[in-house]
Design a protein around this motif. Structure first.
Motif, mmCIF file in Angstrom:
data_model
loop_
_atom_site.group_PDB
_atom_site.id
_atom_site.type_symbol
_atom_site.label_atom_id
_atom_site.label_comp_id
_atom_site.label_asym_id
_atom_site.label_seq_id
_atom_site.Cartn_x
_atom_site.Cartn_y
_atom_site.Cartn_z
ATOM 1 N N UNK A 224 96.802 31.080 36.352
ATOM 2 C CA UNK A 224 96.956 31.283 34.913
ATOM 3 C C UNK A 224 98.130 32.165 34.555
ATOM 4 N N UNK A 225 98.381 33.190 35.368
ATOM 5 C CA UNK A 225 99.485 34.104 35.059
ATOM 6 C C UNK A 225 100.837 33.408 35.178
ATOM 7 N N UNK A 226 100.899 32.345 35.997
ATOM 8 C CA UNK A 226 102.162 31.637 36.209
ATOM 9 C C UNK A 226 102.446 30.619 35.104
ATOM 10 N N UNK A 227 101.380 30.090 34.500
ATOM 11 C CA UNK A 227 101.572 29.026 33.507
ATOM 12 C C UNK A 227 101.060 29.438 32.130
ATOM 13 N N UNK A 228 100.715 30.720 31.996
ATOM 14 C CA UNK A 228 100.118 31.184 30.754
ATOM 15 C C UNK A 228 100.944 30.857 29.523
ATOM 16 N N UNK A 229 102.258 30.964 29.633
ATOM 17 C CA UNK A 229 103.133 30.712 28.487
ATOM 18 C C UNK A 229 103.155 29.245 28.079
ATOM 19 N N UNK A 230 102.717 28.353 28.996
ATOM 20 C CA UNK A 230 102.749 26.925 28.711
ATOM 21 C C UNK A 230 101.422 26.414 28.138
ATOM 22 N N UNK A 231 100.430 27.288 28.077
ATOM 23 C CA UNK A 231 99.121 26.893 27.557
ATOM 24 C C UNK A 231 98.954 27.469 26.161
ATOM 25 N N UNK A 232 98.840 26.587 25.178
ATOM 26 C CA UNK A 232 98.697 27.014 23.800
ATOM 27 C C UNK A 232 97.249 27.239 23.416
ATOM 28 N N UNK A 233 97.041 27.701 22.197
ATOM 29 C CA UNK A 233 95.705 27.986 21.705
ATOM 30 C C UNK A 233 94.855 26.730 21.632
ATOM 31 N N UNK A 234 95.475 25.603 21.238
ATOM 32 C CA UNK A 234 94.724 24.351 21.146
ATOM 33 C C UNK A 234 94.152 23.950 22.502
ATOM 34 N N UNK A 235 94.938 24.153 23.559
ATOM 35 C CA UNK A 235 94.452 23.769 24.883
ATOM 36 C C UNK A 235 93.331 24.697 25.350
ATOM 37 N N UNK A 236 93.438 25.969 25.036
ATOM 38 C CA UNK A 236 92.337 26.889 25.344
ATOM 39 C C UNK A 236 91.073 26.481 24.600
ATOM 40 N N UNK A 237 91.245 26.015 23.369
ATOM 41 C CA UNK A 237 90.099 25.543 22.581
ATOM 42 C C UNK A 237 89.474 24.316 23.223
ATOM 43 N N UNK A 238 90.313 23.410 23.728
ATOM 44 C CA UNK A 238 89.812 22.193 24.376
ATOM 45 C C UNK A 238 89.002 22.542 25.624
ATOM 46 N N UNK A 239 89.506 23.484 26.411
ATOM 47 C CA UNK A 239 88.780 23.906 27.609
ATOM 48 C C UNK A 239 87.417 24.480 27.221
ATOM 49 N N UNK A 240 87.391 25.303 26.185
ATOM 50 C CA UNK A 240 86.130 25.879 25.716
ATOM 51 C C UNK A 240 85.189 24.799 25.197
ATOM 52 N N UNK A 241 85.730 23.794 24.508
ATOM 53 C CA UNK A 241 84.914 22.712 23.974
ATOM 54 C C UNK A 241 84.268 21.895 25.091
ATOM 55 N N UNK A 242 84.952 21.760 26.217
ATOM 56 C CA UNK A 242 84.356 21.039 27.338
ATOM 57 C C UNK A 242 83.117 21.766 27.846
ATOM 58 N N UNK A 243 83.185 23.084 27.889
ATOM 59 C CA UNK A 243 82.014 23.874 28.266
ATOM 60 C C UNK A 243 80.894 23.679 27.245
ATOM 61 N N UNK A 244 81.242 23.741 25.959
ATOM 62 C CA UNK A 244 80.243 23.614 24.899
ATOM 63 C C UNK A 244 79.607 22.227 24.910
ATOM 64 N N UNK A 245 80.430 21.178 25.016
ATOM 65 C CA UNK A 245 79.917 19.804 25.017
ATOM 66 C C UNK A 245 79.021 19.568 26.229
ATOM 67 N N UNK A 246 79.473 20.012 27.396
ATOM 68 C CA UNK A 246 78.671 19.827 28.594
ATOM 69 C C UNK A 246 77.327 20.526 28.497
#
Length: 268
Positions: A224-246
């Motif tokens: 994460x520390x290497x690619x943190x700048x390439x991950x936007x808020x929308x993508x963090x939201x998508x990752x969280x939504x996968x947890x919520x949906x599952x």
């Protein structure tokens, strides 16, 4: 009843493979003749179709014992080989424990349970009575399914309306739409009588969403520390939504499954 549990497990396992098969087909459609077919694609496709078909037949009490055994055994060998090649062998070669594919590891174990239930003798029938307690579980399951439907639609909208993602692709939106369809079926049939033909696929797809989150979480923790700048808020939201949906899908499935059970009553 015991063999129906095995049928439920087979349908569940088939549903967990559906995203993998769909991903292959999606890449094939995008790349056309440039897409390289391999034996893993065909084995995945064969196991997905066989698990779903024979899982449904078993739930409909049309069990073919030897066929179910061979299919589940084939699934175990395939998942075991994939785990060895992609997980354990690299760990041994590198003398370091890497990322764990929770989906393959857990379904590998669950398949053994499916085989065990093929050979467990069915106990004698007991008198049953239906009470209002089932309605409470049914309504709880429906509420979780409604929340899951909403989360799935939100995920699809975010993916389709976004431009730049690091991990996410339009295929994630299609997966969101796919599980939304099963959430909708769970809602519609949950009000009347939940059925394993709906709860098993929903549970399998939800399991896939949850393990996908666990996979992404491992990646983000490791690099994460290497690619943190390439991950936007929308993508963090998508990752969280996968947890919520599952999570919502698993609870919805389990609650609706409980609602189909009947309390035993003593015969006169």
């Amino acid at each position: 009843m015991k063999k129906q549990i095995s049928g439920f497990i087979m349908l569940f396992l088939g549903a967990t493979l559906l995203p993998n098969l769909s991903s292959f087909l999606y890449s094939w459609a995008l790349n056309g003749t440039d897409f390289e077919q391999n034996w893993i694609l065909w084995v995945t496709a064969s196991l997905t179709v066989l698990l779903i078909i024979f899982g449904i037949l078993t739930l409909l009490e049309k069990t073919i014992l030897i066929a179910n055994f061979v299919i589940l055994l084939g699934f175990i060998f395939f998942q075991g080989w994939m785990l060895w090649q992609n997980q354990f062998k690299p760990w041994i070669d590198n003398s370091e424990i890497g990322l764990l594919d929770y989906s393959r590891f857990l379904t590998f174990i669950i398949a053994f349970i499916g085989i065990a239930y093929l050979f467990i003798k069915t106990p004698g029938k007991t008198l049953t009575t239906t009470t209002d307690w089932q309605k409470k579980w049914r309504w709880t399951g429906v509420i979780f399914a409604i929340l899951g439907l909403g989360a799935s639609i939100v995920l699809a909208v975010i993916v389709l309306s976004g431009d730049k993602f690091f991990f996410t692709t339009p295929f994630d939106a299609y997966l969101g739409i796919g599980i939304a369809f099963f959430f909708l079926l769970a809602i519609l049939f949950g009000f009347r009588k939940p059925d394993a033909l709906i709860t098993a696929p929903l549970l399998g797809l939800s399991f896939n969403f949850l393990t996908e989150y666990l996979w992404l979480d491992q990646i983000l923790r490791k690099i994460g520390s290497q690619i943190g700048s390439q991950i936007g808020q929308d993508e963090n939201t998508i990752v969280a939504l996968k947890l919520i949906i599952g999570t919502l899908g698993i609870f919805a499935s389990l609650f609706l499954m409980i609602a189909t059970k009947k309390r035993n009553s003593k015969p006169d």
